[in-house]
Design a protein around this motif. Sequence first.
Motif, PDB file in Angstrom:
ATOM      1  N   CYS A 103      39.000  49.247  25.560  1.00  0.00           N
ATOM      2  CA  CYS A 103      38.160  47.993  26.243  1.00  0.00           C
ATOM      3  C   CYS A 103      39.115  47.069  26.782  1.00  0.00           C
ATOM      4  O   CYS A 103      40.408  46.730  26.242  1.00  0.00           O
ATOM      5  N   PRO A 104      39.021  46.980  27.992  1.00  0.00           N
ATOM      6  CA  PRO A 104      40.039  46.447  28.838  1.00  0.00           C
ATOM      7  C   PRO A 104      40.428  44.968  28.463  1.00  0.00           C
ATOM      8  O   PRO A 104      41.789  44.473  28.448  1.00  0.00           O
ATOM      9  N   VAL A 105      39.603  43.970  27.959  1.00  0.00           N
ATOM     10  CA  VAL A 105      40.090  42.715  27.291  1.00  0.00           C
ATOM     11  C   VAL A 105      40.697  43.176  25.972  1.00  0.00           C
ATOM     12  O   VAL A 105      41.968  42.226  25.821  1.00  0.00           O
ATOM     13  N   CYS A 106      40.594  43.963  25.209  1.00  0.00           N
ATOM     14  CA  CYS A 106      41.044  44.223  23.924  1.00  0.00           C
ATOM     15  C   CYS A 106      42.530  44.660  24.239  1.00  0.00           C
ATOM     16  O   CYS A 106      43.519  44.415  23.282  1.00  0.00           O
ATOM     17  N   VAL A 107      42.846  45.636  25.334  1.00  0.00           N
ATOM     18  CA  VAL A 107      44.187  45.962  25.435  1.00  0.00           C
ATOM     19  C   VAL A 107      45.281  45.098  26.139  1.00  0.00           C
ATOM     20  O   VAL A 107      46.259  45.166  26.359  1.00  0.00           O
ATOM     21  N   GLY A 138      41.336  45.326  33.430  1.00  0.00           N
ATOM     22  CA  GLY A 138      40.399  46.664  33.809  1.00  0.00           C
ATOM     23  C   GLY A 138      41.190  47.833  33.941  1.00  0.00           C
ATOM     24  O   GLY A 138      42.363  47.783  34.063  1.00  0.00           O
ATOM     25  N   PHE A 139      40.317  48.839  34.158  1.00  0.00           N
ATOM     26  CA  PHE A 139      40.979  50.006  34.230  1.00  0.00           C
ATOM     27  C   PHE A 139      41.087  50.638  35.659  1.00  0.00           C
ATOM     28  O   PHE A 139      40.406  49.717  36.593  1.00  0.00           O
ATOM     29  N   GLU A 140      40.968  51.715  35.778  1.00  0.00           N
ATOM     30  CA  GLU A 140      40.979  52.374  37.285  1.00  0.00           C
ATOM     31  C   GLU A 140      39.443  52.117  38.010  1.00  0.00           C
ATOM     32  O   GLU A 140      39.317  52.063  39.143  1.00  0.00           O
ATOM     33  N   ILE A 184      43.302  26.924  39.947  1.00  0.00           N
ATOM     34  CA  ILE A 184      42.082  27.313  39.289  1.00  0.00           C
ATOM     35  C   ILE A 184      42.362  28.637  38.953  1.00  0.00           C
ATOM     36  O   ILE A 184      42.438  29.657  39.620  1.00  0.00           O
ATOM     37  N   ILE A 185      41.932  29.015  37.618  1.00  0.00           N
ATOM     38  CA  ILE A 185      41.836  30.442  37.065  1.00  0.00           C
ATOM     39  C   ILE A 185      40.440  30.992  37.273  1.00  0.00           C
ATOM     40  O   ILE A 185      39.536  30.283  36.905  1.00  0.00           O
ATOM     41  N   ALA A 186      40.452  31.863  37.695  1.00  0.00           N
ATOM     42  CA  ALA A 186      38.863  32.449  38.146  1.00  0.00           C
ATOM     43  C   ALA A 186      38.995  33.922  37.054  1.00  0.00           C
ATOM     44  O   ALA A 186      39.938  34.989  37.493  1.00  0.00           O
ATOM     45  N   THR A 187      38.153  34.025  36.118  1.00  0.00           N
ATOM     46  CA  THR A 187      38.149  35.044  34.944  1.00  0.00           C
ATOM     47  C   THR A 187      36.605  35.608  34.810  1.00  0.00           C
ATOM     48  O   THR A 187      35.677  34.801  34.831  1.00  0.00           O
ATOM     49  N   PHE A 188      36.535  36.650  34.403  1.00  0.00           N
ATOM     50  CA  PHE A 188      35.735  37.241  33.854  1.00  0.00           C
ATOM     51  C   PHE A 188      35.347  36.548  32.287  1.00  0.00           C
ATOM     52  O   PHE A 188      36.456  36.194  31.799  1.00  0.00           O
ATOM     53  N   LEU A 217      45.240  34.255  44.671  1.00  0.00           N
ATOM     54  CA  LEU A 217      46.453  35.078  43.970  1.00  0.00           C
ATOM     55  C   LEU A 217      45.840  36.085  42.845  1.00  0.00           C
ATOM     56  O   LEU A 217      44.766  35.525  42.270  1.00  0.00           O
ATOM     57  N   VAL A 218      46.529  37.019  42.571  1.00  0.00           N
ATOM     58  CA  VAL A 218      46.051  37.784  41.508  1.00  0.00           C
ATOM     59  C   VAL A 218      47.010  38.163  40.611  1.00  0.00           C
ATOM     60  O   VAL A 218      48.164  38.305  40.712  1.00  0.00           O
ATOM     61  N   PHE A 219      46.575  37.799  39.002  1.00  0.00           N
ATOM     62  CA  PHE A 219      47.559  38.350  37.955  1.00  0.00           C
ATOM     63  C   PHE A 219      46.995  39.722  37.735  1.00  0.00           C
ATOM     64  O   PHE A 219      46.085  39.998  36.957  1.00  0.00           O
ATOM     65  N   ALA A 220      47.786  40.776  38.240  1.00  0.00           N
ATOM     66  CA  ALA A 220      47.433  42.203  38.045  1.00  0.00           C
ATOM     67  C   ALA A 220      47.868  42.758  36.686  1.00  0.00           C
ATOM     68  O   ALA A 220      48.996  42.990  36.565  1.00  0.00           O
ATOM     69  N   MET A 221      46.900  43.091  36.053  1.00  0.00           N
ATOM     70  CA  MET A 221      47.074  43.499  34.606  1.00  0.00           C
ATOM     71  C   MET A 221      46.432  44.838  34.411  1.00  0.00           C
ATOM     72  O   MET A 221      45.932  45.356  33.342  1.00  0.00           O
ATOM     73  N   HIS A 222      45.729  45.263  35.495  1.00  0.00           N
ATOM     74  CA  HIS A 222      45.125  46.705  35.356  1.00  0.00           C
ATOM     75  C   HIS A 222      46.011  47.671  34.882  1.00  0.00           C
ATOM     76  O   HIS A 222      47.240  47.709  34.947  1.00  0.00           O
ATOM     77  N   LYS A 223      45.159  48.773  34.272  1.00  0.00           N
ATOM     78  CA  LYS A 223      45.887  49.562  33.287  1.00  0.00           C
ATOM     79  C   LYS A 223      45.134  51.034  33.603  1.00  0.00           C
ATOM     80  O   LYS A 223      44.003  51.137  33.954  1.00  0.00           O
ATOM     81  N   LEU A 224      46.254  51.842  33.456  1.00  0.00           N
ATOM     82  CA  LEU A 224      45.715  53.454  33.800  1.00  0.00           C
ATOM     83  C   LEU A 224      45.644  53.884  32.650  1.00  0.00           C
ATOM     84  O   LEU A 224      46.298  54.195  31.687  1.00  0.00           O
ATOM     85  N   VAL A 225      44.122  54.772  32.521  1.00  0.00           N
ATOM     86  CA  VAL A 225      43.790  55.626  31.456  1.00  0.00           C
ATOM     87  C   VAL A 225      44.823  56.918  30.771  1.00  0.00           C
ATOM     88  O   VAL A 225      45.192  56.896  29.785  1.00  0.00           O
ATOM     89  N   PRO A 226      45.052  57.793  31.794  1.00  0.00           N
ATOM     90  CA  PRO A 226      45.665  58.900  31.341  1.00  0.00           C
ATOM     91  C   PRO A 226      46.877  58.709  30.672  1.00  0.00           C
ATOM     92  O   PRO A 226      47.526  59.462  29.647  1.00  0.00           O
ATOM     93  N   PRO A 227      47.737  57.948  31.174  1.00  0.00           N
ATOM     94  CA  PRO A 227      48.934  57.577  30.586  1.00  0.00           C
ATOM     95  C   PRO A 227      49.171  57.099  29.080  1.00  0.00           C
ATOM     96  O   PRO A 227      49.725  57.244  28.389  1.00  0.00           O
ATOM     97  N   ALA A 228      48.051  56.136  28.926  1.00  0.00           N
ATOM     98  CA  ALA A 228      47.694  55.730  27.749  1.00  0.00           C
ATOM     99  C   ALA A 228      47.239  56.914  26.591  1.00  0.00           C
ATOM    100  O   ALA A 228      47.752  56.792  25.602  1.00  0.00           O
TER     101      ALA A 228
END
Length: 367
Positions: free
Chosen positions: A68-72, A146-148, A91-95, A170-181
């Motif tokens: 779950c992208p928010v959870c991790v 979020g993920f890929e 201004i923060i723009a968020t899901f 601007l972007v705060f890039a917190m994207h994560k990749l599943v295979p390394p996890a």
Amino acid sequence: MAPNNASDMLAKFKDPALCRNLLDKIRAELPGPLAFMEVCGTHTVAIFQSGLRSLLPEGIRHLSGPGCPVCVTHEGEVAAFLELARKDNVIIATFGDLIRVPGPKGTSLKQAQAEGCRIEIVYSAFDALALARKHPESRIVFLGVGFETTAPTVAATIKVAKEQGLDNFLVFAMHKLVPPALAALLQDPEVNVDALILPGHVSTIIGVEPYRFLAEQHGVPSVITGFEPLDILQALLLIIDQRKTGRPQVVNQYSRAVADNGNPKAREVMAEVFTVSDALWRGLGRIPDSGLALADEYQRFDALTTLGVQVHDLPPLPGCRCGDVLKGKMQPNHCPLFNKTCTPATPVGPCMVSTEGSCAAYYKYAL
Ligand code: SF4
């Protein structure tokens, strides 16, 4: 009668009689105890919502992993976006889900909003770009979680921002990749997983190849799986087959949506805008090469460097066991706070905030 449209076809994937048949087959063929883990929040919800979890034979244990992208999203990342929210003229723009995730001292974006910070809920990165056009005097910080699956659209949005000269985006890039996890998870001696149900959405982008190591190096049967009850049951049968033959593989059960080579165009835009970096995961810690940072050419869209904010490796929130839940080491209802101080109305950790979180799913469907 043959299905005549997509919804008829999907209905077949929920057909109770077909599901019962597969369940009987699973019961008859299960060679011994089996602990399987799904690593996708949509699978978590699908398994609970369809009632499958309660119908599985006794020998099968269902575990939810870090899907779950928010959870991790790590405690340090939450602290960093709360700091970004308090910067002048931001201004923060968020899901939506992210707004309720508690950070250090229990504060959240929702509270920051009540204190006067400017927070906007968006449904896509392009919505955030529209905000940047509408408010040229402000800096719009999009929280990229979020993920890929979600990273390619964020990358495409950043490209558009560059083309259109929208430097206040601007972007705060917190994207994560599943295979390394997954690699980190399987190397953890405390994690006991016999088989994996792999995420359908992520796989539409990355395809089959990046998962091969699961079978080849770890001997873990793994199936890329769709989200209907029949998909999940069929995936379990494919896993059982592999257990019986002793030949672990990565199988693509979701071939109606996942091409073996994924989506090369989506990966191309990701590779142009982002570069692979280490990332902090809640519960799993720092995992090498498991995140996406902005590539040099797109650095000016990086919220952290532009606004001078850093991500620190902060400890978990007091009492919250999301880390153990995300590793499948603990069932949500075994957390001492579950359904006591921690409920969907008063979440202590993100696994209770997100609609795709294990604790929220357990609260909604299993209580
Ligand atoms: S019940 Fe609440 S505190 Fe416990 S692990 Fe889940 S989200 Fe965290």
